[in-house]
Write a protein that holds these residues in place. Structure first.
Motif: not given
Length: 151
Positions: A28-35
């Motif tokens: 999720a973080r790799a896509e720029g969002v929080t879990p």
């Protein structure tokens, strides 16, 4: 009573589950969002027969308070991930809908998750077998109690 193989299976399940959750958070973080944002988008995508939800439904799915879910929806809205819309069938209801960007993002992350889960089949089977053993023991114990115990 659980035997050593059941404890080993449950331990392995918890270990692999923790690994999966760590992987999920990193994806999720790799896509720029929080879990938490990813989970909200996943649940919006996962409602049966529709791709929107209410704050109450999302709070239940996230196992979060109403207030925390409202704050999460607001952050997602500010980040262009969701849009709110008054329901056409019930004006009291606000539908939370993912944007096109969010739909693409959740598909990418979910694809990675599906691949990771496919490798956990053996762990799920072992944990399920341990659970079945406990269930059988519990049923047997309750059956004895219903018949008046051991005579």
């Amino acid at each position: 009573m659980l035997g050593k193989p059941q404890f080993e299976a449950l331990s392995e399940f918890r270990f692999r589950l923790a690994q999966f959750l760590h992987f999920s958070e990193s994806a999720a973080r790799a896509e720029g969002v929080t879990p938490a944002q990813y989970l909200l988008l996943l649940h919006l995508h996962g409602f049966h027969g529709r791709s929107w939800g209410t704050v109450g439904e999302l709070a239940e799915r996230l196992q979060a308070s109403h207030q925390a879910t409202v704050a999460l929806v607001q952050r997602c809205e500010r980040n262009g991930l969701v849009a709110k819309r008054r329901s056409r069938s019930d004006a009291r209801c606000v539908e939370i809908r993912p944007t096109a960007r969010a739909r693409a993002l959740v598909r990418r992350v979910a694809r990675c998750h599906a691949e990771a889960l496919a490798g956990m089949d053996d762990v799920f089977r072992a944990a399920s077998a341990a659970g079945e053993a406990v269930g059988a023991q519990s049923r047997a114990r309750h059956g004895k109690q219903a018949r008046g115990g051991d005579r």
